[in-house]
Design a protein around this motif. Structure first.
Motif, PDB file in Angstrom:
ATOM      1  N   ASP A 135      63.772   8.027  42.159  1.00 19.05           N
ATOM      2  CA  ASP A 135      64.706   7.693  42.861  1.00 19.05           C
ATOM      3  C   ASP A 135      64.247   7.041  44.552  1.00 19.05           C
ATOM      4  O   ASP A 135      63.069   6.693  44.585  1.00 19.05           O
ATOM      5  CB  ASP A 135      65.458   8.986  43.680  1.00 19.05           C
ATOM      6  CG  ASP A 135      64.545  10.039  44.270  1.00 19.05           C
ATOM      7  OD1 ASP A 135      63.642   9.633  45.059  1.00 19.05           O
ATOM      8  OD2 ASP A 135      64.757  11.484  43.961  1.00 19.05           O
ATOM      9  N   SER A 136      65.110   6.883  45.226  1.00 16.05           N
ATOM     10  CA  SER A 136      64.741   5.947  46.623  1.00 16.05           C
ATOM     11  C   SER A 136      63.727   6.650  47.441  1.00 16.05           C
ATOM     12  O   SER A 136      62.984   5.822  48.153  1.00 16.05           O
ATOM     13  CB  SER A 136      65.921   5.938  47.352  1.00 16.05           C
ATOM     14  OG  SER A 136      66.475   7.002  47.876  1.00 16.05           O
ATOM     15  N   SER A 137      63.337   8.100  47.202  1.00 16.39           N
ATOM     16  CA  SER A 137      62.238   8.428  47.983  1.00 16.39           C
ATOM     17  C   SER A 137      61.220   8.980  47.153  1.00 16.39           C
ATOM     18  O   SER A 137      60.067   9.510  47.818  1.00 16.39           O
ATOM     19  CB  SER A 137      62.785   9.558  48.835  1.00 16.39           C
ATOM     20  OG  SER A 137      63.177  10.605  47.945  1.00 16.39           O
ATOM     21  N   ASP A 175      59.762  -1.791  38.833  1.00 14.20           N
ATOM     22  CA  ASP A 175      60.444  -1.775  40.122  1.00 14.20           C
ATOM     23  C   ASP A 175      61.812  -2.144  39.954  1.00 14.20           C
ATOM     24  O   ASP A 175      62.664  -2.148  41.099  1.00 14.20           O
ATOM     25  CB  ASP A 175      59.787  -2.527  41.273  1.00 14.20           C
ATOM     26  CG  ASP A 175      58.622  -1.779  41.666  1.00 14.20           C
ATOM     27  OD1 ASP A 175      58.217  -0.608  41.399  1.00 14.20           O
ATOM     28  OD2 ASP A 175      57.935  -2.337  42.553  1.00 14.20           O
ATOM     29  N   LYS A 209      72.251  -6.031  50.066  1.00 14.95           N
ATOM     30  CA  LYS A 209      72.089  -5.046  48.976  1.00 14.95           C
ATOM     31  C   LYS A 209      72.981  -5.426  47.832  1.00 14.95           C
ATOM     32  O   LYS A 209      74.151  -5.686  47.603  1.00 14.95           O
ATOM     33  CB  LYS A 209      72.998  -3.756  49.593  1.00 14.95           C
ATOM     34  CG  LYS A 209      73.062  -2.509  48.502  1.00 14.95           C
ATOM     35  CD  LYS A 209      71.644  -1.908  48.922  1.00 14.95           C
ATOM     36  CE  LYS A 209      71.720  -0.395  48.243  1.00 14.95           C
ATOM     37  NZ  LYS A 209      70.435   0.249  48.108  1.00 14.95           N
ATOM     38  N   GLU A 264      65.852   1.632  39.890  1.00 12.13           N
ATOM     39  CA  GLU A 264      66.008   2.325  41.060  1.00 12.13           C
ATOM     40  C   GLU A 264      66.242   3.763  41.177  1.00 12.13           C
ATOM     41  O   GLU A 264      65.635   4.549  42.266  1.00 12.13           O
ATOM     42  CB  GLU A 264      67.249   1.823  41.744  1.00 12.13           C
ATOM     43  CG  GLU A 264      67.850   2.284  43.256  1.00 12.13           C
ATOM     44  CD  GLU A 264      69.072   1.853  43.728  1.00 12.13           C
ATOM     45  OE1 GLU A 264      68.931   0.982  44.671  1.00 12.13           O
ATOM     46  OE2 GLU A 264      70.094   2.190  43.332  1.00 12.13           O
ATOM     47  N   LYS A 265      66.693   4.365  40.026  1.00 10.20           N
ATOM     48  CA  LYS A 265      66.905   5.679  39.962  1.00 10.20           C
ATOM     49  C   LYS A 265      67.425   6.036  38.376  1.00 10.20           C
ATOM     50  O   LYS A 265      67.802   5.459  37.885  1.00 10.20           O
ATOM     51  CB  LYS A 265      68.299   6.062  40.758  1.00 10.20           C
ATOM     52  CG  LYS A 265      68.542   7.577  40.755  1.00 10.20           C
ATOM     53  CD  LYS A 265      69.767   7.885  41.864  1.00 10.20           C
ATOM     54  CE  LYS A 265      70.049   9.323  41.832  1.00 10.20           C
ATOM     55  NZ  LYS A 265      71.196   9.546  42.858  1.00 10.20           N
ATOM     56  N   TYR A 276      57.894   7.719  44.121  1.00 11.89           N
ATOM     57  CA  TYR A 276      57.513   6.723  43.603  1.00 11.89           C
ATOM     58  C   TYR A 276      56.027   7.182  42.880  1.00 11.89           C
ATOM     59  O   TYR A 276      55.446   8.054  43.517  1.00 11.89           O
ATOM     60  CB  TYR A 276      57.137   5.545  44.479  1.00 11.89           C
ATOM     61  CG  TYR A 276      56.752   4.120  43.783  1.00 11.89           C
ATOM     62  CD1 TYR A 276      57.780   3.421  43.202  1.00 11.89           C
ATOM     63  CD2 TYR A 276      55.760   3.520  43.912  1.00 11.89           C
ATOM     64  CE1 TYR A 276      57.734   2.342  42.877  1.00 11.89           C
ATOM     65  CE2 TYR A 276      55.508   2.300  43.466  1.00 11.89           C
ATOM     66  CZ  TYR A 276      56.505   1.764  42.727  1.00 11.89           C
ATOM     67  OH  TYR A 276      56.228   0.474  42.172  1.00 11.89           O
ATOM     68  N   MET A 304      65.590  -5.869  44.029  1.00 13.13           N
ATOM     69  CA  MET A 304      65.398  -5.878  45.548  1.00 13.13           C
ATOM     70  C   MET A 304      65.914  -7.062  46.205  1.00 13.13           C
ATOM     71  O   MET A 304      66.182  -7.195  47.403  1.00 13.13           O
ATOM     72  CB  MET A 304      63.952  -5.303  45.780  1.00 13.13           C
ATOM     73  CG  MET A 304      63.607  -4.179  45.373  1.00 13.13           C
ATOM     74  SD  MET A 304      64.729  -2.723  45.911  1.00 13.13           S
ATOM     75  CE  MET A 304      64.288  -2.570  47.618  1.00 13.13           C
ATOM     76  N   ARG A 338      60.661   1.846  47.166  1.00 12.98           N
ATOM     77  CA  ARG A 338      60.225   0.598  46.478  1.00 12.98           C
ATOM     78  C   ARG A 338      59.898  -0.715  47.316  1.00 12.98           C
ATOM     79  O   ARG A 338      59.123  -1.626  46.910  1.00 12.98           O
ATOM     80  CB  ARG A 338      61.186   0.048  45.356  1.00 12.98           C
ATOM     81  CG  ARG A 338      61.348   1.066  44.062  1.00 12.98           C
ATOM     82  CD  ARG A 338      62.321   0.671  43.309  1.00 12.98           C
ATOM     83  NE  ARG A 338      63.769   0.357  43.930  1.00 12.98           N
ATOM     84  CZ  ARG A 338      64.700  -0.359  43.544  1.00 12.98           C
ATOM     85  NH1 ARG A 338      64.675  -0.821  42.330  1.00 12.98           N
ATOM     86  NH2 ARG A 338      65.848  -0.511  44.054  1.00 12.98           N
ATOM     87  N   ASP A 396      64.603   2.550  51.092  1.00 14.82           N
ATOM     88  CA  ASP A 396      64.065   2.820  49.580  1.00 14.82           C
ATOM     89  C   ASP A 396      62.600   2.520  49.470  1.00 14.82           C
ATOM     90  O   ASP A 396      62.049   1.334  50.079  1.00 14.82           O
ATOM     91  CB  ASP A 396      64.944   1.754  48.574  1.00 14.82           C
ATOM     92  CG  ASP A 396      64.655   1.658  47.045  1.00 14.82           C
ATOM     93  OD1 ASP A 396      63.434   2.138  46.762  1.00 14.82           O
ATOM     94  OD2 ASP A 396      65.566   1.720  46.582  1.00 14.82           O
TER      95      ASP A 396
END
Length: 449
Positions: A182-184, A389, A357, A392-393, A186, A419, A328, A326
């Motif tokens: 997810d966004s937080s 990458d 975005k 994203e989720k 990696y 991105m 990433r 994010d």
């Protein structure tokens, strides 16, 4: 519900009926033109893992893949003007200025180029992590083989640095853990480890002589101290630790930042704490710390000293401080991102200005779980290895247990988002098909595509 999805995936399943070699060639040719995931193609399997000029024999523990190996040696924390470099330099500068010896030289030394390949002894045993502790699982770590791995924390260097004679140091580096997507989260992020040891005179000063204060005693372990520590010593070490970290966070976030301490557990410290800060009206954990286990300190050769240790995530601090949404983005080579951190001074305020975005492309994947041996992190790792990458989720949004066979089916939603530009469903189709095929072949599950 699961049955309804079978028809949706039947066409994709037919597309996967080609030979794996043909699919790989077709996928590599077409998708490289369409998307550029940023990850190298899989290399031919060999009997060893080649990394940093060394060969590590493969065995049943080997689970590291090319996507992970491609990140080793990137050293984002040492790339000038990268946001992780900025955070590292700000913390280093703070410690250099705040803590000096009588000779006016810095008390803390900094090590930011330590090899990320460590032994399992360094990563676990020397930190007193039990052999049956869940943190050792293959599902949570990247093993080169049974004896070597990519470090899961910078704590893996504590013992060696203390054993070398150091009593105050910061260790910074990339660490690797298998985790959800997810966004937080990696699979590689960056940590800073801090350690400080005290002799009896350094901790008590002249009061030690007058009051006969001691570091050690033989008593029993409580919630507040170890069996070998005196209460006076523990309280002073704890006070110094919390004061040191409060000053650091106040330096980074301003004097008005709200801080609170939460009791927690780590195998290598006791008592142990987490620091939380108030950010956007919510409490957020930013680091873990505690009084070092004396058994660890003694085994490293510092029998006459007591100390503290802390560990913090550089990405976590940078995402809060610079409002980076994010994780990433830290790996982006887009100049629109990187140039925002070209500062004239490391303490110059920076607020990340979002890039456009771009819309997501969302696909589902469903499969029956094998009867045994399935780890969700294996699935996440497979998705990362293929999607890179662009993913994203990954979120589990449906679980079904067959009423007769009692077998479990999972349905995940994979969110793809570039991105730097817009993706289309056609861009993602081959990528998603490759994930579907690998789920069946590598995880041994029954696809429900």
């Amino acid at each position: 519900m699961i049955a309804q999805r079978i028809g949706r995936y039947s066409k994709a399943s037919e597309l996967l009926g080609v030979h794996s070699g043909s699919l790989a060639n077709y996928f590599g040719h077409v998708f490289s033109r369409a998307v550029e995931s940023g990850f190298p193609a899989n290399t031919t399997a060999s009997n060893s893992v080649q990394l940093l000029g060394r060969h590590y024999p493969r065995d049943d523990y080997t689970n590291v893949k090319d996507t992970i190996l491609s990140k080793v040696e990137k050293n984002l924390h040492n790339q000038k003007y990268h946001p992780l470099w900025l955070i590292k330099e700000r913390i280093k500068d703070h410690f250099y200025k705040q803590y000096v010896r009588c000779s006016r030289t810095p008390l803390f030394s900094v090590y930011d180029n330590l090899c990320p390949v460590v032994t399992t002894q360094q990563n676990f045993d020397r930190l007193l992590i039990p052999v049956d502790h869940p943190s050792r699982k293959k599902g949570d770590n990247y093993y080169l083989n049974q004896t070597h791995m990519l470090r899961a924390h910078t704590s893996a260097h504590q013992w060696d640095l203390i054993h070398s004679g150091l009593d105050a140091f910061l260790a910074v580096g990339d660490v690797y853990r298998r985790d959800n997507i997810d966004s937080s989260h990696y699979f590689v992020f960056h940590q800073m480890e801090g350690v400080r040891l005290f002799s009896v005179h350094e901790l008590f000063g002249d009061a030690q002589i007058e009051e006969n204060y001691q570091l050690f005693e033989q008593s029993h372990r409580t919630a507040h101290k170890q069996e070998s520590h005196t209460m006076e010593a523990v309280k002073l070490v704890e006070f110094n630790l919390k004061q040191t970290l409060t000053k650091l966070i106040s330096h980074l976030f301003g004097e008005r930042v709200k801080i609170r301490w939460v009791d927690c557990y780590f195998p290598f410290t006791h008592p142990s704490f987490e620091m939380e800060i108030k950010f956007q009206e919510e409490w957020m954990e930013v680091l873990g710390c505690g009084v070092m286990e004396q058994q660890l300190v003694n085994s490293a050769g510092a029998h006459d000293k007591i100390g503290w240790a802390f560990g913090l995530g550089l990405e976590r601090l940078a995402m809060i401080l610079y409002e980076i949404p994010d994780i990433r983005l830290f790996w982006s080579e887009d100049e629109r991102f990187l140039k925002q951190f070209y500062v004239t001074h490391i303490d110059q305020p920076v607020k990340f200005q979002p890039l456009s975005k771009y819309p997501p492309v969302i696909n589902d994947i469903s499969f029956w779980l094998p009867l045994e041996g399935y780890s969700e992190n294996d699935f996440y790792d497979l998705v990362r290895n293929i999607g890179g990458d662009l993913v994203e989720k990954v979120a589990l949004f449906d679980e079904f247990i067959h009423p007769k066979t009692k077998r479990t089916s999972h349905c995940y939603q994979i969110t793809y988002r570039h991105m730097e530009r817009t993706l289309t469903q056609d861009d993602v189709r081959l990528l998603h098909q490759a994930i579907q095929k690998s789920v069946v072949e590598e995880l041994g599950v029954e696809g429900r595509f």
